[in-house]
Design an enzyme around this catalytic site. Structure first.
Site, mmCIF file in Angstrom:
data_model
loop_
_atom_site.group_PDB
_atom_site.id
_atom_site.type_symbol
_atom_site.label_atom_id
_atom_site.label_comp_id
_atom_site.label_asym_id
_atom_site.label_seq_id
_atom_site.Cartn_x
_atom_site.Cartn_y
_atom_site.Cartn_z
ATOM 1 N N HIS A 194 -27.092 5.126 4.044
ATOM 2 C CA HIS A 194 -27.132 4.904 5.495
ATOM 3 C C HIS A 194 -27.134 6.181 6.302
ATOM 4 C CE1 HIS A 194 -26.263 0.518 5.364
ATOM 5 N NE2 HIS A 194 -25.623 0.849 4.265
ATOM 6 N N THR B 184 -29.368 -0.664 14.619
ATOM 7 C CA THR B 184 -29.554 -2.113 14.619
ATOM 8 C C THR B 184 -29.364 -2.634 16.049
ATOM 9 O OG1 THR B 184 -27.254 -2.201 13.886
ATOM 10 C CG2 THR B 184 -28.934 -2.665 12.240
ATOM 11 N N LYS C 250 -31.385 -5.486 18.515
ATOM 12 C CA LYS C 250 -30.762 -6.556 19.308
ATOM 13 C C LYS C 250 -31.249 -6.496 20.751
ATOM 14 C CE LYS C 250 -26.816 -6.036 16.279
ATOM 15 N NZ LYS C 250 -25.597 -5.235 16.061
ATOM 16 N N LYS D 18 -26.192 11.109 18.407
ATOM 17 C CA LYS D 18 -26.653 9.962 19.203
ATOM 18 C C LYS D 18 -26.890 10.367 20.664
ATOM 19 C CE LYS D 18 -24.191 6.619 16.248
ATOM 20 N NZ LYS D 18 -25.201 5.693 15.702
ATOM 21 N N LYS E 196 -22.803 2.364 21.326
ATOM 22 C CA LYS E 196 -22.770 2.733 19.907
ATOM 23 C C LYS E 196 -21.622 3.707 19.728
ATOM 24 C CE LYS E 196 -27.101 4.115 20.541
ATOM 25 N NZ LYS E 196 -27.916 3.566 19.475
ATOM 26 N N ARG E 197 -21.309 4.075 18.465
ATOM 27 C CA ARG E 197 -20.301 5.100 18.260
ATOM 28 C C ARG E 197 -20.699 6.368 19.020
ATOM 29 N NH1 ARG E 197 -15.891 3.903 14.724
ATOM 30 N NH2 ARG E 197 -15.476 6.123 14.799
HETATM 31 C C1 F58 Z 1 -25.113 3.461 10.222
HETATM 32 N N1 F58 Z 1 -24.074 4.169 9.542
HETATM 33 C C2 F58 Z 1 -26.272 4.353 10.601
HETATM 34 N N2 F58 Z 1 -21.847 4.547 9.074
HETATM 35 O O1 F58 Z 1 -25.809 5.441 11.371
HETATM 36 C C3 F58 Z 1 -27.260 3.526 11.407
HETATM 37 O O2 F58 Z 1 -28.389 4.282 11.723
HETATM 38 C C4 F58 Z 1 -27.684 2.299 10.598
HETATM 39 O O3 F58 Z 1 -28.446 1.442 11.391
HETATM 40 C C5 F58 Z 1 -26.453 1.547 10.118
HETATM 41 O O4 F58 Z 1 -25.589 2.403 9.406
HETATM 42 C C6 F58 Z 1 -26.818 0.391 9.224
HETATM 43 O O5 F58 Z 1 -27.711 0.803 8.228
HETATM 44 C C7 F58 Z 1 -22.783 3.850 9.782
HETATM 45 O O6 F58 Z 1 -22.476 2.967 10.561
HETATM 46 C C8 F58 Z 1 -20.514 4.437 9.208
HETATM 47 O O7 F58 Z 1 -19.980 3.778 10.080
HETATM 48 C C9 F58 Z 1 -19.682 5.186 8.192
HETATM 49 C C10 F58 Z 1 -18.475 4.360 7.797
HETATM 50 C C11 F58 Z 1 -17.590 5.105 6.837
HETATM 51 C C12 F58 Z 1 -17.200 6.458 7.333
HETATM 52 C C13 F58 Z 1 -18.414 7.264 7.762
HETATM 53 C C14 F58 Z 1 -19.291 6.508 8.743
#
Ligand code: F58
Length: 794
Positions: A355, A641, A645, A539, A533-534
């Site tokens: 990811h 994602t 949406k 970003k 988003k985060r």
């Molecule tokens: C996200 N990653 C990607 N990681 O940033 C986003 O582009 C993608 O659409 C999504 O995954 C789904 O494929 C993401 O959300 C985290 O939250 C990790 C969780 C564990 C710690 C590090 C960040």
């Protein structure tokens, strides 16, 4: 929920709710609180899931179907009640029941706390996948951790993010079934011994993993799968001798340590602290899940070579990547297969989803820590590393490098398929982090562009638009989202265009009322422009707020100008240790304070930043959005994602060629998407230009002026870090992309001035977004990775 319902569920939903209130909760309707009603409703609906759930399990056994196991540290589920009611087609009955009693069904539903067992996109994707696997009849289990405390609650104090623990289990949780009998012993540490030519691991300590099951019902209630979450418990409740000696703290020590494993979700931290606990969490849930998977397999088959034919295990990022060594250990050490056979069978079952390409987010563990916590696994990883080096002597890929175990390469080499989450991301994986492994194992990397479940993100979140669509093309789109294409001709139909605009306007009014209650008075006729988003540098929420400042300055210069009244909405949390991101949050809040009270411009520009962004807030914001901000530095956002949406709900994207934006633009049409910024290749080249940030700032007086205002304290002090960064190293190229972002934003304003043409574009976005259903994504995984077949209950 401890108590099982005592009475058989009534056929009639109203009766069932009343029965649950009385016999399940012991409450009289005359004295029931909103939470009582919500729990009674949840239990009544849960009862209706049990039969299809059992039938699904029986069918899978009877047909000896291949089972899919989705291992994920995170499941960002949000609320479950409405999802279940919608999928069972019970929403009308639910509304009628509460109407009759003068209660607001929406408020009852909103009483449910979010299950925030995830950080962001990765966790939400896992939740959408669970729903889609059930909707498609793909026999599957989700496996994860039952965190006692999910993602922290965010509030603001003088603009600063303040974190408080989240406590979703403080109320009874109506959806789960505790399985006291399903408990596994999970070991850590200890030593490894050779006995009669066999290697045995003797852990030095152990905890118990107890299962909690939540049924996940699919669309129309035809199939239900299970989300099984593990909770950690001590082997020994407490040390009685210490207790009797008056050492109460000491007596509880072991228990506290054990329970810590499933106590809190890791908030995506950038620091090294607590890493040991994280690795423990990863092994804890992965090992428990593998025990469970093998127990189920053993109950049906007695030939381990059948494992890859009957079992697919998907690793959601590298967090469960220890599954490779653990499965090899079980097959080799405990089940007596040769090491080579064990590796081959494990690889046949395992697949890994990546990811992120951000180097700082790729997991690695020090050899010392791994050897201490999981000594046998460390040996297996060393052997895998040596075998790989032997097989490819002229190559440099190592699983262990500079004293660290690299979980990406480990997952890659123990999986038969590795996938990225958008077309661009999968290509970049082949060119960058996994370039060498891709050369050694051509064809192993495949793409599966992410998707979102239309049941939650359209049908429940946006009932107005859903009703309009169903009226126009029937309700087939809910289970087959590509049917939205039938809306295309209606983009030319004046009546439909008007009805569509009306639905959006009503959603905006709802949101305006909500934000009003939250403290930001807003005009529902302004353009609703949303970035949720985060908070992360890549970003680029700071690019958005810089432009907001520049826009405010121009509006102030010319308040009578032909401006599009705009409401800028931000939402998102920063990792508690990510100080730069926290500065961005404070800057947005401070800009909001200044801009929202400026009498010259407050009719033209407002900034809202509702605190504690979560799944439920997203469900309010997305249906009301008109503009979707997807402005990451190209090459950095794996997919996104949220971007899907928004498009599905008729917002127009302003965005870079990053992640799935590329595919969204291709599908909705370049003329219905506001593109700006450098491409991933240009980004790489631009970084080589000496003084790129200064050049960009010198060439754009608007940017220079916005930065100047921040530096001079127009929004308070303490923002030097942000200004210095974007005018100095500017790794994420905020300054270099600013001018083009401004241009695209003004083109977007111009387009918004023509409401009919804008609505037409919005309708085309909806009509052409059907491909972004997670049903499509799951079909892709089933065909290209899992080799799994959908089943149906006869
Ligand atoms: C996200 N990653 C990607 N990681 O940033 C986003 O582009 C993608 O659409 C999504 O995954 C789904 O494929 C993401 O959300 C985290 O939250 C990790 C969780 C564990 C710690 C590090 C960040």
């Amino acid at each position: 929920m401890q108590e099982a319902p005592v009475h058989l569920p009534s056929e009639n939903l109203s009766d069932a709710i009343l029965q649950q209130l009385k016999y399940g909760l012991g409450k009289d309707a005359a004295h029931a609180t909103r939470t009582d009603w919500r729990l009674a409703l949840s239990l009544a609906i849960r009862d209706r899931i049990v039969d299809p759930w059992f039938a699904s399990t029986r069918t899978t056994y009877a047909k000896q179907g291949k089972r899919v196991y989705y291992l994920s540290m995170e499941f960002l589920i949000g609320r479950l009640l409405e999802d279940a009611a919608v999928n069972l087609g019970l929403m009308d009955e639910v509304t009628a029941f509460f109407d009759e009693r003068g209660l607001d069904a929406k408020a009852v539903i909103a009483d449910e706390p979010d299950a925030a067992l995830g950080n962001g996109g990765l966790g939400r994707l896992a939740a959408c996948f669970l729903e889609s696997m059930s909707s498609l009849g793909c026999p599957a289990h989700g496996y994860g951790i039952r965190y006692e405390h999910g993602l922290f609650r965010q509030s603001f104090d003088d603009g600063r993010q303040v974190e408080a623990p989240e406590d979703w289990l403080s109320e009874p949780h109506a959806w789960e079934f505790e399985r006291a009998e399903v408990e596994y012993r999970i070991g850590f540490g200890g030593h490894v011994a050779e006995e009669n030519g066999q290697t045995r691991w003797y852990p030095g300590e152990a905890v118990l993993a107890r299962a909690y099951d939540t049924p996940v019902i699919g669309w129309k209630g035809a199939w239900a799968n299970t989300l099984r979450l593990w909770s950690a418990r001590p082997e020994q409740i407490f040390d009685l001798s210490r207790f009797n000696a008056g050492d109460y703290y000491g007596a509880a020590h072991q228990e506290a340590l054990a329970r810590t494993i499933s106590r809190v979700l890791y908030p995506d931290d950038t620091t090294d602290e607590g890493k040991r606990l994280r690795l423990k969490q990863e092994y804890f849930f992965t090992a428990a899940s593998l025990h469970d998977i093998l127990r189920r397999f053993d109950s049906e088959y007695d030939d381990l070579s059948l494992l890859p034919e009957k079992v697919a295990i998907q690793l959601n990022d590298t967090h469960p990547a220890i599954a490779g060594p653990e499965l090899i250990r079980i097959l080799h050490d405990e089940r007596g297969l040769s090491f080579e056979q064990a590796v081959e069978i494990a690889r046949g079952c395992l697949a890994y989803t990546n990811h992120t390409l951000l180097p700082e987010a790729l997991e690695r563990w020090s050899v010392g820590l791994m050897a201490h916590l999981l000594p046998r696994h460390m040996q297996i990883i060393e052997r895998m590393d040596a075998l790989h080096a032997e097989a490819h002597p002229d190559r440099h890929v190592r699983l262990i490098d500079h004293g660290d175990v690299h979980m990406g390469p480990l997952a890659f080499t123990t999986a038969h398929r590795v996938n990225g989450v958008s077309a661009l991301h999968s290509e970049l994986m082949k060119d960058t982090v996994f370039a060498e492994l891709n050369r050694l194992h051509p064809g192993r990397i495949v793409n599966q562009t992410n998707g979102v479940t239309p049941r939650r993100w359209m049908l429940s979140a946006n009932p107005r638009l859903s009703a309009l669509i169903t009226e126009a093309i029937g309700d087939g789109w809910v289970g087959d989202l590509e049917q939205l294409q039938q809306l295309e001709p209606l983009a030319e139909d004046a009546g439909f265009v008007e009805a569509f605009a009306k639905a959006k306007r009503a959603n905006k009014a709802d949101l305006a009322a909500y934000l009003g209650k939250e403290g930001t008075g807003v005009d529902p006729d302004a353009m609703f422009d949303v970035q949720i988003k985060r908070i992360h540098e890549y970003k680029r929420q700071h690019l958005n707020i810089l432009q907001t400042i520049a826009l405010w300055q121009e509006m102030k210069d010319d308040p009578k100008g032909d401006w599009v009244p705009t409401l800028k909405i931000f939402g998102g949390k920063a990792a508690p240790g990510y100080f730069f991101a926290k500065d961005i949050i404070r800057l947005i809040n401070k800009v909001a304070e200044v801009v929202n009270r400026d009498p010259d411009t407050r009719h033209l520009l407002r900034v809202a930043y509702p605190a504690n962004y979560n799944v439920s807030l997203a469900e309010r914001l997305i249906p009301a959005a008109e503009v979707s901000q997807q402005i990451s530095t190209a090459g950095k956002e794996a997919s996104g994602t949220g971007n899907m949406k928004f498009a599905l709900n008729g917002a127009l994207t302003i965005g870079t060629l990053d992640g799935a934006n590329v595919e969204i633009r291709e599908l909705v049409g370049a003329e219905n998407f506001f593109l700006f910024g450098m491409t991933a290749e240009e980004v790489v080249a631009r970084r080589q230009v000496e003084g790129h940030a200064w050049q960009a700032i010198s060439a754009d007086p608007r940017l220079a002026r916005a930065l100047e205002a921040i530096r001079h304290g127009t929004f308070g002090h303490g923002f030097g870090g942000i200004v210095d960064n974007v005018s100095g190293p500017d790794y994420f190229l905020v300054s270099s992309d600013f001018t083009d972002y401004w241009r695209a934003s003004r083109e977007l304003d111009a387009a918004y001035r023509d409401p009919k043409a804008w609505t037409r574009k919005a309708i085309l976005n909806v009509a052409r977004s059907g491909w972004f259903s997670s049903d499509r994504t799951i079909r892709g995984y089933m065909a290209d990775i899992w080799d799994a077949k959908a089943l149906s209950v006869d």
